[in-house]
Design a protein around this motif. Sequence first.
Motif, PDB file in Angstrom:
ATOM      1  N   ASP A  44       0.850  -1.194   0.000  1.00  0.00           N
ATOM      2  CA  ASP A  44       0.000   0.000   0.000  1.00  0.00           C
ATOM      3  C   ASP A  44       0.890   1.249   0.000  1.00  0.00           C
ATOM      4  O   ASP A  44       1.106   1.881   1.029  1.00  0.00           O
ATOM      5  N   TYR A  45       1.405   1.622  -1.168  1.00  0.00           N
ATOM      6  CA  TYR A  45       2.361   2.728  -1.266  1.00  0.00           C
ATOM      7  C   TYR A  45       1.740   4.055  -0.840  1.00  0.00           C
ATOM      8  O   TYR A  45       2.329   4.817  -0.073  1.00  0.00           O
ATOM      9  N   ILE A  46       0.553   4.336  -1.344  1.00  0.00           N
ATOM     10  CA  ILE A  46      -0.080   5.631  -1.054  1.00  0.00           C
ATOM     11  C   ILE A  46      -0.421   5.739   0.431  1.00  0.00           C
ATOM     12  O   ILE A  46      -0.166   6.768   1.075  1.00  0.00           O
ATOM     13  N   GLY A  47      -0.992   4.671   0.985  1.00  0.00           N
ATOM     14  CA  GLY A  47      -1.326   4.683   2.408  1.00  0.00           C
ATOM     15  C   GLY A  47      -0.099   4.888   3.277  1.00  0.00           C
ATOM     16  O   GLY A  47      -0.121   5.677   4.230  1.00  0.00           O
ATOM     17  N   ASN A  48       0.976   4.175   2.965  1.00  0.00           N
ATOM     18  CA  ASN A  48       2.216   4.340   3.732  1.00  0.00           C
ATOM     19  C   ASN A  48       2.743   5.761   3.631  1.00  0.00           C
ATOM     20  O   ASN A  48       3.182   6.348   4.637  1.00  0.00           O
ATOM     21  N   LEU A  49       2.711   6.343   2.429  1.00  0.00           N
ATOM     22  CA  LEU A  49       3.240   7.697   2.236  1.00  0.00           C
ATOM     23  C   LEU A  49       2.419   8.723   3.025  1.00  0.00           C
ATOM     24  O   LEU A  49       2.985   9.602   3.704  1.00  0.00           O
ATOM     25  N   ILE A  50       1.099   8.624   2.952  1.00  0.00           N
ATOM     26  CA  ILE A  50       0.243   9.560   3.693  1.00  0.00           C
ATOM     27  C   ILE A  50       0.515   9.446   5.189  1.00  0.00           C
ATOM     28  O   ILE A  50       0.637  10.455   5.907  1.00  0.00           O
ATOM     29  N   LYS A  74      -7.016  -2.645  -1.854  1.00  0.00           N
ATOM     30  CA  LYS A  74      -7.153  -4.086  -1.665  1.00  0.00           C
ATOM     31  C   LYS A  74      -6.338  -4.617  -0.486  1.00  0.00           C
ATOM     32  O   LYS A  74      -6.701  -5.610   0.131  1.00  0.00           O
ATOM     33  N   ALA A  75      -5.220  -3.960  -0.194  1.00  0.00           N
ATOM     34  CA  ALA A  75      -4.372  -4.425   0.916  1.00  0.00           C
ATOM     35  C   ALA A  75      -3.998  -3.228   1.782  1.00  0.00           C
ATOM     36  O   ALA A  75      -2.871  -2.742   1.751  1.00  0.00           O
TER      37      ALA A  75
END
Length: 573
Positions: free
Chosen positions: A240-246, A296-297
């Motif tokens: 989850d790249y976007i979630g981690n970055l935020i 999704k994840a």
Amino acid sequence: MEKDAQSQSETDKPRSDLEPPSPTKETAAPAPPAPATVNQAKGWRFWAVFPALCVTTLLAAVESTVVATAMPFIANEIGAGDSYVWIVNVYLLTSCAFLPLIGQLANIWGRRYLMIAVICLFALGSGIAGGSTNVAMMIAGRAIQGMGGGGVNLVIMLIVGDLVPLRERGKYMGAIFMFFTLGTAIGPFIGGAIVERSNWRWVFYLNLPIAGLALLLHILFLQVKFNRQGSLSEKLRRIDYIGNLILILSIVSVLIALSWGGARYPWASYQVLVPFILGFVGLAAFHFYEAAPWVKAPVLPERLFLRRTPAAALIIAFIDFMLLYWLIFFFPVYLQAVKGLSPIQSGVQFLPSSAISVFTGTASGFLLSKWGRYRPMHFASFVLMVIGLGLFSRFDKDTSKAEYIGIQVIFALGLGLLMTSNLPAVQADLPEADAGVSAAAFNFMRNYGAIWGVSIPAAIFNARCDAESWRVSDPALRAQLSGGKAYDFVTRYADAALNATSNVQGEIVEVYTRALRMTWQVSLAFALLGFLLVFVEKEISLRKTLDTEYGLKEKKKPGADVEAVPTSTEPKA
């Protein structure tokens, strides 16, 4: 099944004091078929894993607190000024912000290789911090250390969760937490001894041989399975790249505000308010993004916070570590600034916390495995911490050694009771498939609490020292004590006091006493909140069977695949 799931809903009326775990409607991210229920035999290969885990947790635990007593000295040596708080906070920041990502990587590439990677990161950061010639280099080294240290603690929990059922987990985690608590408690003593008797750089270089030993033990004995199916591109798409970055940017923004507020800039200034607002808006955006159907994840699935028992237990984890670090970083200030002890002496006086919390942390793990009830220990824990923090606020220069050691013991008893009984409360009402993400969420909340447990008392302490600095009649010393420099002044005060009159020395002690009193009073409010949250938890029975695809590798049999999913040894429920 649907009817059964509804009957177990959180919105139902309470069923009994001890409830079975209820299924969650949501499911984890797409994964291979669930493995069979396993009760693995505990042979020598099982027991060989635990010494490696104990050495590794000691490595991370000592480093998380070793700078507590050494910090004023190190800050003065490298000219950190009001940036000293970042030497501590950046470690806590990276150990917290990258935890959800590390949890996802552990599910994709398994525990063994990730454990080796985070230990190497930790050693690299230690070398950089130890060789620092300025505050920027020190902060960079500590940031890398934090990524490794947070990863170490998380992967240890994942490995224990892979090897033993939830009901048994407490006693095994009790043994590991014994080393963790011992490490966090002796860290201040080690830090004080090093800066007083040796070169402060050994505060960090000491980690290198221990990391080498931990690496050797894991390479030899940590032989565990993971699912090798799927191409590299498929695995990378599960992150989850976007979630981690935020999440990372939001935490950084909040921490900037906490570090600057009351020290470098006034709390009402735009330099503090803007990062605060951006940080909390970012956390809200993270929450909505994670709940979106196209994710999704998710890195921290919303379902973990929708059930009342896991949600309450996660907030309790936040408060637990907030109060732990509150004590670790500000009790030495009392001992050094008010009682006039040296760094090594203050470390010695902190040892009662280590002995007691080690004992109660280990005992609570065994009690949980035998008794299966976590709420009574949570109630007792917060009652003891409330009493201890309330009595801390009475400390002054006349407080006897017997009194401040005895009150330490009360608080340490409370801390120890939570150490091994908190994670099972998080996982009791979640399916075994969520063991990995719930452990990552648990570690995230604890480390996030540690950030606030350093930043909030630092802000209160510096603000009160500013407000009380008028009591110091010497203008030069008054200037050194105000403007966010009060913590850094703890070490320099010992030298400055030699040339000050006894009246001025008494004035400085009075400023520190009053500032610390307010600091402890605020901590008491958080302890009371934790006590109220225990009423929100439900007592849920802990599983005695284990579903996992990450257990120990089995001995290869002729014609058998080592990585195969184990066959069922018990009938599925």
